[in-house]
Every structure is written in C-alpha cells, then in structure tokens.
Design a protein around this motif. Structure first.
Motif: not given
Length: 422
Positions: A135-142
């Motif tokens: 349900f996350k609204k913001e996702m980050t990958v690096s």
C-alpha cells in the motif's frame, strides 16, 4: 495494439476461469464447488481492478549522486516512484534501460593491459530491482554504477512491471526519463624520459615537456613533475616549506600544439583512442601548469580548435568536455591535417597522438616540420613491437627531425607514463 490484444486475452482468460467455476458450482452444488467459486470472486475483482489501475500515472524520478565524473569513477543512482492511490501491489520489477555507451568497463590504468584485446572489457550492464510495495505511496530503489567509461552517457527510460501473486495478470509501463552523465577522460601522470633538442634554421628548440630555461627568472611557482633540478629556488623553498622552482621568460613564450587523431581508418580499437584522449588531456594540463601557451587540435571530419592561454582554466575545461564526448569518425587524418597547415602558427613544438603511421602522414608532417621547432609523435600501439613498415617510417621521420614514441600496453599501464623520445 499489442497491449490491447494482451488486455483482451487476459480478460477473456479470467472470464473463462470464472465461468468454469460457476458452471461447476451450479452442476455440482456441493460445499467444495461453491467454496472455490466464492474464493475466486474477490481474486477476480482484484485482477479486474489491477487491469484498469493507471500505472502510467506514477511520478518517476531518477537522481545521480554525480552528473560529472572522471573515467573509472563510480556513482550511486536513486530511482523514486510516487503514486496517488494506495492500491495494493504485490510486487514491482524496476529496470533501468542502460545506454549502450556504458557497455564497457574502465578499470583505470589497468585497462591498458587489454590494449590488444579490448573486447575483454565489454560488459552488458543490467539493473533490475524487485520490491514489494503493497500500500506504499512512495517507493525508492538504488544501485551503484561502477567503472564508468569515458563519454557522454544518456539515460532515457525506466521500465516498471507489476502483476498479481498468482501470475494471472501483468502490467508494465515504460517511463521516458532523460538524464545525462559525463565521464571526463582520466589524466594520467606523464613524464618525458629524455629531453631532445633540434637545431633548425639557426634556432635551438627543446622538447615541450622539458622547457629550455632562459637567462632571466621572472617569478617562482610550485614544483611540478618534469621541472629540472637546476630550476629549484632553494631560498624560497626553505622559506615556504615547499619545493619552489624558477619560472623563466622563455617558459612563458613557449608555444605548444597538441593534435589528436580522431579519424577512424580501421586501424585502431576504442581503447587505443581512449589512451590518446587521456594523454591529450594530461599533456595539456601539464603545459597549463607550466604557464605555457598551448593549442589543441581535434582532427576528425573537421578540425576543432582550442586555445589555452596562461591561467585560463575555463579554456582547459572546454577541452575536457570535448574529450569526454569525442569519438573517432571515418575520415583521412593526413588529408584533414593538410588542409589545416596554412592556419597553423610558426615556431611551435607539436605533439601528435595517433594509432597508425603511413606515408601520407609522413609527407604532411614533413611540410608541417618546416614551420615548427619540433614534432613528436606519440604512437598508441596495440602490438608489443612495431611492424617492419612502421619501423622504416620511424627511421625516415627521424632523419627529418620528427621523433616517434611508441606507447604499448606496458608503457601505458605504468605510473607515471614515460614518454621515450628517440
């Protein structure tokens, strides 16, 4: 069209599965059949919502830790995705579409050990990251980008793929997102091993890397590799607690011409050209430190001029930007250089960086030598030894006062690179 066909096929497949379960429940009528139907209905509703979920409405951003680096460096890339609806997603696969210019490795000075086999430095870079958003609204990958080769590398797109836990439904979208990474050529330490002098028309000229000192010292500056031992000002060295050398009037008036052969004549590989570009940058930086007026010519299908005056660091930066982007193009180096002869100044010391020698180049350099105080060819050679035809050309050039330094993988991998003038 392809996505539309896929959407219709997936909807038809789910509808067929739902119909089979409904028919089974109606004819069987038992607990098991109705339980299967009731269990599949919420899955069907979720899959239907997933099919119409607006994946293309996400806001995707890519951030590089550095947008300008030196060849061989590494950096960190962060991809951030934001969405408005908290629709549950079991998984997402994020893939960076890598530019083809990054499909080789730069292991700094060690790369020149592969000068005769540059294909061993080829690398198919693939970056795929799996995340579980729910349900996350913001996702980050690096991810880390290492051993970056020289050049301008343009990132153009990010591919995002998602689906349900059972694999019935899959969605994907390609986000067009442009970022440019510039990798400047490395500037290895260069030391001229011998100082060659040429007598020409009654005037004495010395190699540009070891300037001939005049009689009057006009100022002092910090010591740089290549300065003569006799130039050291011991009084100022003791006072400033740092090695200082004298700067002579003649040092300031020495004109240097650095010429890069950026013509692809089918006789060089990309690693040879990288070596020539890096040596061009290293020589120009050394001349700038010595307060020498230098001119850089990049010769491909046309000639690009860069003048580097004393203390003008910005002009040197323009050369670095050019060397980061330049790639060899199909052209005839001697022919293009010949057209430039009338525009060249007189009384200069020339350094020419190339990967091949031929009779046509020899003829052009003889004409060029009539207006110079010395021509030095830095030959980037993939072979350990020169061919017999090249050896003969070297001897003929030496008789005309043109020196040739052959730089093989052994010399290029050294620190500093020793330029043997013979």
């Amino acid at each position: 069209m392809k996505q539309t066909v896929g959407l219709v096929f997936q909807l038809a497949w789910m509808s067929l599965l739902l119909g089979i379960l409904f028919a089974y429940a109606m004819f069987e009528g038992g607990f098991t059949s109705w339980f299967l139907l009731d269990s599949f209905v919420p899955i069907f509703v979720y899959l239907l919502c997933l099919q119409f979920y607006p994946l293309k409405g996400w806001k995707v951003n890519r951030t590089l830790s550095h947008y300008k680096v030196n060849a061989g460096d590494h950096l960190r890339v962060v991809i951030t995705m934001r969405r408005k609806l908290r629709f549950p997603l079991y998984y997402c696969v994020i893939e960076e579409i890598m530019p083809e210019s990054l499909n080789r490795l730069d292991i700094r000075r060690k790369k020149y050990t592969f000068l005769d086999a540059p294909e061993q430095l080829a690398a198919q870079r693939r970056v795929k990251k799996l995340i579980f958003p729910w349900f996350k609204k913001e996702m980050t990958v690096s991810y880390e980008l290492v051993q970056i080769p020289r050049g301008r590398h343009e990132f153009t797109a990010i591919h995002v793929r998602t689906g349900d836990i059972f694999g019935f439904m899959k969605k994907q979208h390609l986000y067009q997102l442009t970022d440019e990474l510039t990798a400047y050529p490395a500037r290895p330490a260069v030391r001229l091993r011998e100082s060659m002098k040429y007598q020409k028309q009654g005037s004495l000229a010395s190699s540009a890397m070891h300037f001939q000192a005049g009689n009057v010292a006009t100022s002092i500056r910090e010591y740089v590799p290549g300065d003569k031992f006799s130039w050291i000002d011991w009084k100022q060295t003791a006072k400033k607690n740092d090695v200082m050398t004298k700067e002579f009037e003649k040092d300031k008036s020495t004109d240097v011409l650095v010429v890069l052969d950026a013509c692809n004549r089918g006789k060089q590989n990309w690693l040879q050209f990288d070596a020539a570009a890096e040596l061009s940058a290293a020589l120009l930086e050394a001349f700038e430190k010595k307060s020498s007026k230098a001119t850089f010519l990049s010769v491909h299908d046309k000639v690009e001029h860069f003048s580097i005056a004393e203390g003008r660091r910005a002009q040197l930066d323009r050369v670095y930007q050019h060397l980061a982007a330049v790639e060899p193009v199909p052209a005839l180096f001697p022919a293009v250089l010949l057209q430039e002869l009338n525009k060249m100044p007189t009384g200069f010391v020339a350094y020419i960086l190339t990967a091949s020698l031929d009779e046509m180049l020899f003829d052009v350099l003889r004409k060029m030598n009539m207006h110079s105080h010395g021509i030095h060819i830095l030959l980037i050679s993939a072979a350990a030894e020169l061919a017999d035809s090249d050896r003969m050309l070297v001897r003929h050039m030496a008789k005309q006062g043109i020196t040739v330094t052959s730089l093989t993988k052994k010399q290029l991998a050294a620190d500093p690179i020793e330029v043997n003038v013979f």
